[in-house]
Design an enzyme around this catalytic site. Sequence first.
Site, mmCIF file in Angstrom:
data_model
loop_
_atom_site.group_PDB
_atom_site.id
_atom_site.type_symbol
_atom_site.label_atom_id
_atom_site.label_comp_id
_atom_site.label_asym_id
_atom_site.label_seq_id
_atom_site.Cartn_x
_atom_site.Cartn_y
_atom_site.Cartn_z
ATOM 1 N N SER A 156 8.307 -25.851 -89.530
ATOM 2 C CA SER A 156 6.939 -24.782 -89.216
ATOM 3 C C SER A 156 7.399 -23.311 -88.532
ATOM 4 O O SER A 156 8.676 -23.475 -87.941
ATOM 5 C CB SER A 156 6.108 -25.457 -88.357
ATOM 6 O OG SER A 156 5.458 -26.441 -88.874
ATOM 7 N N ASN A 161 9.853 -37.399 -81.645
ATOM 8 C CA ASN A 161 10.489 -36.125 -81.711
ATOM 9 C C ASN A 161 9.702 -35.286 -80.461
ATOM 10 O O ASN A 161 8.536 -35.298 -80.669
ATOM 11 C CB ASN A 161 10.688 -35.454 -82.745
ATOM 12 C CG ASN A 161 9.578 -34.751 -83.129
ATOM 13 O OD1 ASN A 161 9.430 -33.408 -82.878
ATOM 14 N ND2 ASN A 161 8.719 -35.152 -84.202
ATOM 15 N N ASN A 184 0.080 -25.656 -90.027
ATOM 16 C CA ASN A 184 0.241 -26.801 -88.847
ATOM 17 C C ASN A 184 -0.698 -26.393 -87.532
ATOM 18 O O ASN A 184 -0.293 -25.846 -86.817
ATOM 19 C CB ASN A 184 1.924 -26.883 -88.481
ATOM 20 C CG ASN A 184 2.171 -27.992 -87.411
ATOM 21 O OD1 ASN A 184 1.277 -28.507 -87.011
ATOM 22 N ND2 ASN A 184 3.305 -28.010 -87.080
ATOM 23 N N CYS A 217 0.787 -30.326 -84.268
ATOM 24 C CA CYS A 217 2.119 -30.611 -83.475
ATOM 25 C C CYS A 217 1.544 -30.909 -81.914
ATOM 26 O O CYS A 217 0.812 -30.288 -81.342
ATOM 27 C CB CYS A 217 2.887 -29.444 -83.127
ATOM 28 S SG CYS A 217 4.277 -29.780 -82.079
ATOM 29 N N ASN A 227 0.167 -35.618 -89.331
ATOM 30 C CA ASN A 227 1.468 -35.177 -88.388
ATOM 31 C C ASN A 227 1.696 -36.429 -87.372
ATOM 32 O O ASN A 227 1.072 -37.595 -87.801
ATOM 33 C CB ASN A 227 0.896 -33.810 -87.635
ATOM 34 C CG ASN A 227 2.465 -33.139 -87.290
ATOM 35 O OD1 ASN A 227 3.155 -33.674 -86.801
ATOM 36 N ND2 ASN A 227 2.142 -31.894 -87.102
ATOM 37 N N GLY A 273 7.958 -42.376 -88.575
ATOM 38 C CA GLY A 273 8.663 -43.665 -89.186
ATOM 39 C C GLY A 273 7.717 -44.737 -89.192
ATOM 40 O O GLY A 273 6.434 -44.664 -89.293
ATOM 41 N N GLY A 296 3.599 -39.707 -93.314
ATOM 42 C CA GLY A 296 3.743 -41.058 -92.300
ATOM 43 C C GLY A 296 4.523 -42.106 -92.678
ATOM 44 O O GLY A 296 3.762 -42.996 -93.032
HETATM 45 C C1 SIN Z 1 8.360 -29.943 -83.571
HETATM 46 O O1 SIN Z 1 9.242 -28.879 -83.822
HETATM 47 O O2 SIN Z 1 8.063 -29.757 -82.367
HETATM 48 C C2 SIN Z 1 7.672 -30.818 -84.603
HETATM 49 C C3 SIN Z 1 6.670 -29.960 -85.303
HETATM 50 C C4 SIN Z 1 5.342 -30.787 -85.296
HETATM 51 O O3 SIN Z 1 5.100 -31.808 -84.757
HETATM 52 O O4 SIN Z 1 4.517 -30.285 -85.865
#
Ligand code: SIN
Length: 304
Positions: free
Chosen positions: A48, A71, A128, A131, A192, A217, A243
């Site tokens: 993004s 993440n 997006n 997030c 997402n 995952g 996903g």
């Molecule tokens: C990120 O770069 O923080 C992940 C992007 C997302 O979860 O949309």
Amino acid sequence: MGVDLGVELAGLNLRTPLILASGILGLSGRLLVEISRIEDVGAVTTKSIGLKPRDGYPNPTIAVLPYGFINSMGLPNPGVDFFLKELDEAGSFGSPLIASFYGYSIEEIAETARIIASHPSVSALELNVSCPHVSGISEIGVKPELVAEAVSKVKKEVGKPLFVKLSPNTHLIVDVARAAAEAGADGLTAVNTVKAIAIDAELCKPILSGVYGGLSGPALKPIALRCVYEIYEEVEIPIIGCGGVSSYLDVVEFILAGASAVALGSVIALKGIMVFRELARGLSEYLERKGVRSVEEIVGLSHR
Ligand code: SIN
């Protein structure tokens, strides 16, 4: 019997329904071009991009679990101007480039979309609004009226197909999907990551510097599949299922639930980029075994 893996997705022609998901292999123009030329890749999506450069969070940004990743990158990216220069030097894409982008307000979303879409290498946009760990982003994505406003503003300024990447972190996902479709979105990406946390039992504190992260995952797959299934029941525009895909059967399940294409994310970190070939072959053999000639014939079949 020849099986046709090609799909038409909101006016884009994909060689296969397999798409590189956003956030997996970054924003290097040359790398994205290289991946786009791999035979079994249907389209590639960028990480993004925002209007201005953003550092993201300090390490640790990833927690590895037995059933997926959490993440908390924090949307690090060099901003639109840098990205357009990357594209200028990247060469020509072998399959459609979907540029993922975000903004903190409707105006910023529209301006960012207009700038990115002006580049001839960009085939489509993915907004997006989902997030789960950067404040100001998913707050937009859980409000149907704000998503509708963002979509109609972008569609007024941009002639290219627009996908909206939806958040699973709301019971309103179908309402958001419907609002996006009614406002003119050309497709939806579902979904997402799921907002999550990992705690270090020895240090007695959260592992990720951003505290919260997004779960991807295999653990995400049944949730993502349910979201695709529910959206398909209510909304007519095409869905990119996303996903936790890790096998060709996962791809098949997403298509049967209603996805016209399927994005691969975490599995690339585990198996490498040639997983596209493995999944395309598996999908092709499955269709052949079922006596089906094209992917499109089985989209949403589990509803009938
Ligand atoms: C990120 O770069 O923080 C992940 C992007 C997302 O979860 O949309």
